[in-house]
Design a protein around this motif. Structure first.
Motif, PDB file in Angstrom:
ATOM      1  N   PRO A 146      37.902  48.124  49.320  1.00  0.00           N
ATOM      2  CA  PRO A 146      39.329  48.199  49.147  1.00  0.00           C
ATOM      3  C   PRO A 146      40.351  47.363  49.804  1.00  0.00           C
ATOM      4  CG  PRO A 146      38.455  50.397  50.417  1.00  0.00           C
ATOM      5  CD  PRO A 146      37.692  49.001  50.944  1.00  0.00           C
ATOM      6  N   MET A 147      40.302  46.792  50.561  1.00  0.00           N
ATOM      7  CA  MET A 147      41.676  45.661  50.759  1.00  0.00           C
ATOM      8  C   MET A 147      40.959  44.028  50.127  1.00  0.00           C
ATOM      9  SD  MET A 147      42.410  46.201  54.529  1.00  0.00           S
ATOM     10  CE  MET A 147      43.119  45.323  54.754  1.00  0.00           C
ATOM     11  N   ILE A 148      39.742  44.654  50.025  1.00  0.00           N
ATOM     12  CA  ILE A 148      39.470  42.923  48.938  1.00  0.00           C
ATOM     13  C   ILE A 148      39.287  43.341  47.593  1.00  0.00           C
ATOM     14  CG2 ILE A 148      37.454  41.408  48.317  1.00  0.00           C
ATOM     15  CD1 ILE A 148      36.361  42.021  51.202  1.00  0.00           C
ATOM     16  N   LEU A 149      38.871  44.495  47.136  1.00  0.00           N
ATOM     17  CA  LEU A 149      39.537  45.098  45.419  1.00  0.00           C
ATOM     18  C   LEU A 149      40.867  44.212  45.507  1.00  0.00           C
ATOM     19  CD1 LEU A 149      36.696  47.170  45.039  1.00  0.00           C
ATOM     20  CD2 LEU A 149      36.902  44.955  44.707  1.00  0.00           C
ATOM     21  N   VAL A 150      41.936  44.568  46.298  1.00  0.00           N
ATOM     22  CA  VAL A 150      43.502  44.451  45.953  1.00  0.00           C
ATOM     23  C   VAL A 150      43.700  43.297  45.598  1.00  0.00           C
ATOM     24  CG1 VAL A 150      45.443  44.921  46.857  1.00  0.00           C
ATOM     25  CG2 VAL A 150      43.803  46.468  47.352  1.00  0.00           C
ATOM     26  N   CYS A 162      38.664  37.113  45.624  1.00  0.00           N
ATOM     27  CA  CYS A 162      38.622  38.276  45.765  1.00  0.00           C
ATOM     28  C   CYS A 162      36.889  38.209  44.883  1.00  0.00           C
ATOM     29  CB  CYS A 162      38.943  39.348  45.352  1.00  0.00           C
ATOM     30  SG  CYS A 162      37.944  40.436  44.524  1.00  0.00           S
ATOM     31  N   LEU A 163      36.657  37.391  44.497  1.00  0.00           N
ATOM     32  CA  LEU A 163      35.315  37.132  43.363  1.00  0.00           C
ATOM     33  C   LEU A 163      34.109  36.784  44.830  1.00  0.00           C
ATOM     34  CD1 LEU A 163      36.227  35.548  40.165  1.00  0.00           C
ATOM     35  CD2 LEU A 163      34.863  37.852  40.449  1.00  0.00           C
ATOM     36  N   PRO A 220      32.251  46.755  38.894  1.00  0.00           N
ATOM     37  CA  PRO A 220      34.137  46.829  37.804  1.00  0.00           C
ATOM     38  C   PRO A 220      35.088  46.157  37.909  1.00  0.00           C
ATOM     39  CG  PRO A 220      33.431  48.409  38.688  1.00  0.00           C
ATOM     40  CD  PRO A 220      32.129  47.959  39.768  1.00  0.00           C
ATOM     41  N   THR A 221      34.809  45.354  39.308  1.00  0.00           N
ATOM     42  CA  THR A 221      35.475  44.504  39.104  1.00  0.00           C
ATOM     43  C   THR A 221      35.990  43.965  38.744  1.00  0.00           C
ATOM     44  OG1 THR A 221      37.032  45.681  41.918  1.00  0.00           O
ATOM     45  CG2 THR A 221      37.325  43.397  41.453  1.00  0.00           C
ATOM     46  N   VAL A 222      34.161  42.638  39.268  1.00  0.00           N
ATOM     47  CA  VAL A 222      33.610  41.862  38.357  1.00  0.00           C
ATOM     48  C   VAL A 222      34.154  41.750  36.998  1.00  0.00           C
ATOM     49  CG1 VAL A 222      31.936  39.915  38.242  1.00  0.00           C
ATOM     50  CG2 VAL A 222      32.642  41.300  40.058  1.00  0.00           C
TER      51      VAL A 222
END
Length: 601
Positions: free
Chosen positions: A484-488, A501-502, A523-525
């Protein structure tokens, strides 16, 4: 050139003469490097009768060319007809071993040693020994220094009268009026000692050793220290005590710090050579003396030997000797004025814990560790933290944890990026020792902060750190505490944060597995595929290719491929390029997977 040489047997020598007369050094160097080709073209007989004499007569070139020639001739035995004709290589190598440039002489001696070893015993006495004697009696010191390197090669395979001559020659070299020759003799003394009979080691070489160890030049005396190790290994204990130790004690207290430095550098080797009894009687006191040496360079090098010296002490008295004779001096070094000394000690002091046990570690070593963890020098703190596993195995790390935290924080924020890099690389091991709860409370924020460092190497190392932490604590922990901290970061206004992040997703996919990669990371990618910065979009393409092995085929077909097709039509040329590469890479990976599966069936 080789083809033409085979057609015209006069061609190689003629061309070689022309090239060696050319003003271009590089051309002359290239011609020397082709000597083996020329020799093959000429054949063994003409190589012996024409090429070798020509090379012997024309040794007057640049040092770089002579160095190449000396190296080539060391591998020439087969080209002159084998070992029975190896003596033809002696004259040019003898000439090369007398030139002024040291590196050329050293290479010539190295080749002479190789060629000498290929001679039969009879040829050795007939050809190599006379060469050695000419070098010993040469007018210039250059030939005499080269002679020192040949004595030990010849000695084991010659007759007794010749052996006596060689011992006399070596004694003459040890007493030479030129320091450079005595230095060369001292450097080969240990090697010669290994091939000399024990009675002559005592009667001939020990006096040479004592004389060299008392030489007026410290550059000669320090080389005698190296010989001391070889000699001590060859003698019985009583002879070591009587013949070697008086000289070694003098070297340990020598007026020149360079000699004392060499004793410190070789101390553990000397300890192993003389044995535990003499170590207890003599070397412990010498070790103490060097730990208090006036020169920081000597204290630094002997400090690195603390762990090894203590581990090689007699087990029956090991703890007592360390506590009474070593630790008091070590305590003084912890507060040394020189940072290099403190850093050297910090790299090994943790190793004393397993020897001293839990009680002594807590009572006597732990206070020293705590002082070092607060040291103003970052390398001291880093070296302590990097060796925590030794203490962890003895007393557990909890007693150190509260003191560790401030030191780790300071290192994590150090102005030198290499210090920050070092603590990052050690963080997974440190996290494993401190435990998940402590890491989550105290260190997780630091690890996230490194992802935003202004130095790329730090961000890259921090990314790999994330993967190692997941391997340490598991995918379930990663999903809850880390991801979660990375996806932010994917929503940060700074595009560098979105790219980081990627990069994290690239390495986390393998550690987290298919389910978390598909449900949480993908989903984030896909969201970042519409980013307004081209660098982010083409890194999306690279990331999709990277994580595709950890995605189900249906997910690739329904989500990944449509995104890549869209990126393949992007207005930015780099985005199109990487999207195209990703499409091809995924297709190739899928094909390889089916072929592998088919072969298994």
């Amino acid at each position: 050139m080789a083809d033409k040489a085979l057609d015209d047997s006069l061609y190689p020598i003629a061309v070689l003469i022309d090239e060696l007369k050319n003003e271009d050094v590089q051309l002359r160097l290239n011609s020397i490097k082709k000597l083996s080709t020329i020799a093959l073209a000429l054949g063994e007989e003409r190589t012996r009768s024409e090429l070798i004499p020509f090379l012997t007569e024309t040794i007057y070139d640049e040092d770089e060319v002579l160095l190449a020639l000396a190296e080539q001739l060391g591998n020439f035995t087969s080209l002159v007809g084998g070992p029975e004709f190896a003596m033809y290589l002696i004259p040019p190598l003898e000439s090369l071993s007398t030139v002024e440039e040291t590196v050329v002489r050293d290479k010539a001696v190295e080749s002479l040693r190789t060629v000498a070893a290929e001679h039969s015993a009879a040829d050795l006495e007939s050809h190599v020994v006379p060469t050695l004697q000419r070098l010993v009696s040469g007018d210039w010191f250059t030939s005499r220094t080269s002679a020192c390197g040949l004595v030990s090669v010849c000695y084991p395979r010659v007759s007794q009268p010749v052996k006596a001559e060689l011992r006399g020659n070596f004694r003459k070299l040890c007493q030479d009026e030129t320091p450079m020759v005595r230095r060369a003799a001292a450097s080969k003394l240990g090697e010669f000692a290994k091939v000399v009979e024990i009675e002559y080691l005592k009667s001939d070489l020990i006096p040479n050793f004592v004389q060299l160890a008392q030489d007026e030049q410290d550059s000669v005396r320090l080389l005698a220290v190296e010989a001391c190790v070889s000699i001590a290994q060859l003698l019985p204990q009583e002879d070591v005590d009587h013949l070697v130790m008086p000289t070694l004690r003098n070297c340990a207290t020598d007026s020149s710090w360079r000699v004392r430095y060499m004793v410190a550098e070789k101390f553990v080797d000397l300890q192993k050579a003389v044995g535990p009894e003499i170590t207890q009687k003599d070397l412990v006191a010498a070790f103490q003396f060097l730990l208090k040496d006036a020169e920081a360079e000597v204290r630094a090098v002997i400090a690195t030997k603390v762990k090894d010296f203590c581990s090689n002490l007699d087990k029956a008295n090991q703890v007592q000797t360390i506590m009474n004779s070593v630790l008091p001096f070590v305590k003084e070094l912890v507060a040394d004025s020189n940072p290099h000394v403190k850093s050297a000690l910090a790299s090994v002091i943790m190793g004393l814990s397993p020897m001293l046990g839990a009680y002594n570690t807590v009572e006597h070593l732990l206070p020293l560790f705590l002082v070092q963890l607060k040291d103003e020098c970052s390398e001291v703190r880093l070296n302590i933290i990097s060796n925590l596993d030794c203490v962890n195995n003895v007393i557990g790390i909890q007693q150190l944890s509260q003191s560790l935290l401030p030191a780790i924080v300071e290192l994590a924020e150090d102005s030198k990026w290499r210090v920050r890099l070092a603590i990052i690389e050690y963080m997974p091991a440190l996290a494993g020792q401190l435990g998940q709860e402590f890491f989550d409370q105290k260190l997780r924020g630091l690890c996230m902060g490194w992802l935003n460092d202004h130095v790329y190497a730090i961000r890259e190392a921090a990314t790999m750190n994330m993967k190692k932490l997941v391997e340490q604590f598991g995918a379930a922990w990663a999903e809850q505490a880390l991801i979660p901290m990375i996806l932010v970061m994917s929503r940060n206004k700074n595009y560098l944060h979105r790219m980081t992040c990627l990069f994290c997703i690239n390495v986390l996919a393998e550690a987290c597995g298919t389910e978390i990669t598909t449900r949480v990371l993908l989903p984030t990618v896909l969201l970042l595929a519409t980013d307004n910065v081209p660098n982010v979009r083409f890194n999306v393409a690279k990331t999709l290719q990277k994580i595709s092995p950890f995605l189900e085929t249906t997910v690739i077909e329904q989500q990944v491929k449509p995104t890549l097709d869209k990126l393949n039509g992007d207005s930015d040329v780099d985005v199109k390029h990487f999207a195209s590469e990703a499409i091809a890479g995924i297709a190739a990976g899928k094909k390889q997977f089916f072929e592998t599966s088919k072969s298994k069936l």
